[in-house]
Design a protein around this motif. Structure first.
Motif, PDB file in Angstrom:
ATOM      1  N   ARG A   9       0.809  -1.282   0.161  1.00 61.43           N
ATOM      2  CA  ARG A   9       0.082  -0.054  -0.092  1.00 61.43           C
ATOM      3  C   ARG A   9       0.917   1.256  -0.092  1.00 61.43           C
ATOM      4  NH1 ARG A   9      -2.984   0.071   5.265  1.00 61.43           N
ATOM      5  NH2 ARG A   9      -3.862   1.856   4.338  1.00 61.43           N
ATOM      6  N   THR A  10       0.296   2.342  -0.485  1.00 63.27           N
ATOM      7  CA  THR A  10       1.013   3.499  -0.359  1.00 63.27           C
ATOM      8  C   THR A  10      -0.246   4.480   0.372  1.00 63.27           C
ATOM      9  OG1 THR A  10       1.998   3.483  -2.276  1.00 63.27           O
ATOM     10  CG2 THR A  10       1.784   5.838  -1.607  1.00 63.27           C
ATOM     11  N   VAL A  11       0.523   5.204   1.585  1.00 66.09           N
ATOM     12  CA  VAL A  11      -0.361   6.115   2.302  1.00 66.09           C
ATOM     13  C   VAL A  11       0.321   7.230   2.183  1.00 66.09           C
ATOM     14  CG1 VAL A  11      -1.364   6.591   4.707  1.00 66.09           C
ATOM     15  CG2 VAL A  11      -0.884   4.124   3.926  1.00 66.09           C
ATOM     16  N   VAL A  12      -0.491   8.429   1.789  1.00 66.33           N
ATOM     17  CA  VAL A  12       0.215   9.613   1.773  1.00 66.33           C
ATOM     18  C   VAL A  12      -0.506  10.626   2.837  1.00 66.33           C
ATOM     19  CG1 VAL A  12       0.129  11.660   0.116  1.00 66.33           C
ATOM     20  CG2 VAL A  12       0.083   9.544  -0.814  1.00 66.33           C
ATOM     21  N   ILE A  13       0.480  11.139   3.633  1.00 64.46           N
ATOM     22  CA  ILE A  13      -0.038  12.061   4.619  1.00 64.46           C
ATOM     23  C   ILE A  13       0.803  13.242   4.562  1.00 64.46           C
ATOM     24  CG2 ILE A  13      -0.807  10.043   6.236  1.00 64.46           C
ATOM     25  CD1 ILE A  13       2.066  10.389   7.551  1.00 64.46           C
ATOM     26  N   GLY A  14       0.169  14.269   5.213  1.00 61.52           N
ATOM     27  CA  GLY A  14       0.983  15.570   5.040  1.00 61.52           C
ATOM     28  C   GLY A  14       0.219  16.805   5.864  1.00 61.52           C
ATOM     29  N   ALA A  15       1.093  17.817   5.864  1.00 62.83           N
ATOM     30  CA  ALA A  15       0.601  18.854   6.689  1.00 62.83           C
ATOM     31  C   ALA A  15       1.145  20.137   6.277  1.00 62.83           C
ATOM     32  CB  ALA A  15       0.742  18.907   8.245  1.00 62.83           C
ATOM     33  N   VAL A  89       4.676   5.011   3.124  1.00 63.55           N
ATOM     34  CA  VAL A  89       4.237   6.313   3.759  1.00 63.55           C
ATOM     35  C   VAL A  89       4.913   7.442   3.046  1.00 63.55           C
ATOM     36  CG1 VAL A  89       3.733   7.668   5.837  1.00 63.55           C
ATOM     37  CG2 VAL A  89       3.709   5.235   5.833  1.00 63.55           C
ATOM     38  N   LEU A  90       3.990   8.162   2.184  1.00 64.20           N
ATOM     39  CA  LEU A  90       4.558   9.406   1.530  1.00 64.20           C
ATOM     40  C   LEU A  90       4.287  10.798   2.431  1.00 64.20           C
ATOM     41  CD1 LEU A  90       6.306  10.632  -0.722  1.00 64.20           C
ATOM     42  CD2 LEU A  90       4.044  10.418  -2.029  1.00 64.20           C
ATOM     43  N   VAL A  91       5.342  11.334   3.014  1.00 70.58           N
ATOM     44  CA  VAL A  91       5.007  12.592   3.948  1.00 70.58           C
ATOM     45  C   VAL A  91       5.064  13.901   3.144  1.00 70.58           C
ATOM     46  CG1 VAL A  91       5.215  13.222   6.329  1.00 70.58           C
ATOM     47  CG2 VAL A  91       5.828  10.973   5.749  1.00 70.58           C
ATOM     48  N   LEU A  92       4.160  14.650   3.129  1.00 76.81           N
ATOM     49  CA  LEU A  92       4.481  15.871   2.630  1.00 76.81           C
ATOM     50  C   LEU A  92       4.303  16.906   3.536  1.00 76.81           C
ATOM     51  CD1 LEU A  92       1.629  15.102  -0.216  1.00 76.81           C
ATOM     52  CD2 LEU A  92       4.026  14.744  -0.336  1.00 76.81           C
ATOM     53  N   MET A  93       5.416  17.644   3.765  1.00 76.89           N
ATOM     54  CA  MET A  93       5.400  18.682   4.724  1.00 76.89           C
ATOM     55  C   MET A  93       5.996  20.075   4.353  1.00 76.89           C
ATOM     56  SD  MET A  93       5.169  16.889   7.576  1.00 76.89           S
ATOM     57  CE  MET A  93       5.450  17.959   8.773  1.00 76.89           C
ATOM     58  N   ALA A 152       7.021   0.331   7.763  1.00 75.13           N
ATOM     59  CA  ALA A 152       7.178   0.590   6.431  1.00 75.13           C
ATOM     60  C   ALA A 152       8.092   1.534   6.021  1.00 75.13           C
ATOM     61  CB  ALA A 152       5.735   1.448   6.332  1.00 75.13           C
ATOM     62  N   GLU A 153       8.375   1.634   4.717  1.00 73.99           N
ATOM     63  CA  GLU A 153       9.168   2.631   4.061  1.00 73.99           C
ATOM     64  C   GLU A 153       8.579   4.026   4.336  1.00 73.99           C
ATOM     65  OE1 GLU A 153      11.373   4.006   0.042  1.00 73.99           O
ATOM     66  OE2 GLU A 153       9.965   2.382   0.035  1.00 73.99           O
ATOM     67  N   ILE A 154       9.413   4.918   4.490  1.00 78.32           N
ATOM     68  CA  ILE A 154       8.908   6.384   4.873  1.00 78.32           C
ATOM     69  C   ILE A 154       9.781   7.266   4.062  1.00 78.32           C
ATOM     70  CG2 ILE A 154       8.500   8.367   6.385  1.00 78.32           C
ATOM     71  CD1 ILE A 154       8.373   6.345   8.661  1.00 78.32           C
ATOM     72  N   VAL A 155       9.246   8.104   3.084  1.00 80.62           N
ATOM     73  CA  VAL A 155       9.721   9.088   2.079  1.00 80.62           C
ATOM     74  C   VAL A 155       8.969  10.398   2.498  1.00 80.62           C
ATOM     75  CG1 VAL A 155      10.081   9.927  -0.150  1.00 80.62           C
ATOM     76  CG2 VAL A 155      10.293   7.275   0.264  1.00 80.62           C
ATOM     77  N   THR A 156       9.920  11.255   2.933  1.00 83.52           N
ATOM     78  CA  THR A 156       9.347  12.684   3.213  1.00 83.52           C
ATOM     79  C   THR A 156       9.814  13.756   2.374  1.00 83.52           C
ATOM     80  OG1 THR A 156       9.423  11.993   5.715  1.00 83.52           O
ATOM     81  CG2 THR A 156       8.939  14.338   5.178  1.00 83.52           C
ATOM     82  N   LEU A 157       8.780  14.389   1.699  1.00 83.04           N
ATOM     83  CA  LEU A 157       9.140  15.411   0.956  1.00 83.04           C
ATOM     84  C   LEU A 157       8.834  17.061   1.461  1.00 83.04           C
ATOM     85  CD1 LEU A 157       7.666  13.949  -2.436  1.00 83.04           C
ATOM     86  CD2 LEU A 157      10.131  14.173  -1.491  1.00 83.04           C
ATOM     87  N   MET A 158       9.719  17.670   1.955  1.00 84.23           N
ATOM     88  CA  MET A 158       9.653  18.842   2.479  1.00 84.23           C
ATOM     89  C   MET A 158       9.731  20.330   1.507  1.00 84.23           C
ATOM     90  SD  MET A 158      11.715  18.012   5.747  1.00 84.23           S
ATOM     91  CE  MET A 158      11.151  16.814   7.101  1.00 84.23           C
ATOM     92  N   ILE A 159       8.981  21.009   2.146  1.00 83.39           N
ATOM     93  CA  ILE A 159       9.052  22.525   1.317  1.00 83.39           C
ATOM     94  C   ILE A 159       9.677  23.421   2.889  1.00 83.39           C
ATOM     95  CG2 ILE A 159       8.156  24.578   0.470  1.00 83.39           C
ATOM     96  CD1 ILE A 159       6.262  22.891  -1.017  1.00 83.39           C
ATOM     97  N   SER A 160      10.907  23.747   2.880  1.00 86.09           N
ATOM     98  CA  SER A 160      11.461  24.382   3.982  1.00 86.09           C
ATOM     99  C   SER A 160      11.052  25.810   4.200  1.00 86.09           C
ATOM    100  CB  SER A 160      12.984  24.168   4.108  1.00 86.09           C
ATOM    101  OG  SER A 160      13.514  25.053   5.205  1.00 86.09           O
TER     102      SER A 160
END
Length: 201
Positions: A9-15, A89-93, A152-160
């Motif tokens: 599965r791919t779970v996309v989460i972010g804030a 888990v694809l994390v969008l920050m 799970a594998e975690i990939v975090t994409l960030m806009i600083s």
């Protein structure tokens, strides 16, 4: 910058204030035949014009957290539990994530977090100090989200939005190990003249 779809599965989460736009970009470029679901939380007025098909977008308060942010953060934390090593888990920050992921640690109330947050915003403390305190009042920041998502594998994409672009400071680092201590957080509060909530002392 998107990773390859996993076996599971791919779970996309972010804030963050850009979370909805980031989620929209993920949907637009994710393979149609690859399973994906998710939830991101953004600031009021920063959602998508049209609902996304696979990622839910929730709006909440920034810079002072509210109950909508607390509920969304709780759902995000729950969504990454029970995953396997085949899942992603694809994390969008992005900027504003720390206030929008408002899940109090056990023994802390939302009112406690709101009061400390307001005091920090008025204190003149820098974002590194503010997020240090926020981590130690949170059940999701300071790497706790990553702990919940394991294995799970975690990939975090960030806009600083922080000087120096330290991943542990952006959004208070939900997926990044925390090098700060509770003593550090208490020292910042003392320096700023902010009373520690009784439930956190």
């Amino acid at each position: 910058h998107l990773p390859e779809p996993p076996k599971g599965r791919t779970v996309v989460i972010g804030a963050g204030k850009a979370a909805a736009a980031m989620a929209e970009a993920v949907e637009a470029h994710w393979p149609a035949d690859a399973p994906m679901s998710g939830l991101v939380v953004t600031r009021y007025g920063h959602g998508c014009k049209e609902p996304l098909k696979r990622i839910e977008v929730v709006e909440a308060s920034h810079p002072v957290p509210d109950a909508a942010g607390q509920q969304a953060a709780g759902r995000i934390l729950a969504s990454v539990q029970g995953l396997t090593g085949d899942d992603l888990v694809l994390v969008l920050m992005s900027g504003g994530a720390s206030a929008l992921l408002a899940l109090p640690a056990p023994g802390i109330t939302l009112a406690d977090k709101q009061a400390v947050n307001r005091a920090l915003l008025k204190s003149g403390e820098n974002i590194q100090s503010m997020n240090c305190v926020r981590k130690h009042l949170s059940a999701i920041k300071g790497g706790r989200l990553a702990q919940a998502a394991a294995p799970a594998e975690i990939v975090t994409l960030m806009i600083s939005d922080v000087p120096g672009d330290d991943p542990s400071v952006i959004g208070s680092g939900p997926t990044v190990p925390d090098a700060t201590t509770l003593g550090d957080a208490r020292a910042i509060l003392r320096r700023a003249g902010i009373a520690v909530p009784e439930s956190a002392s």
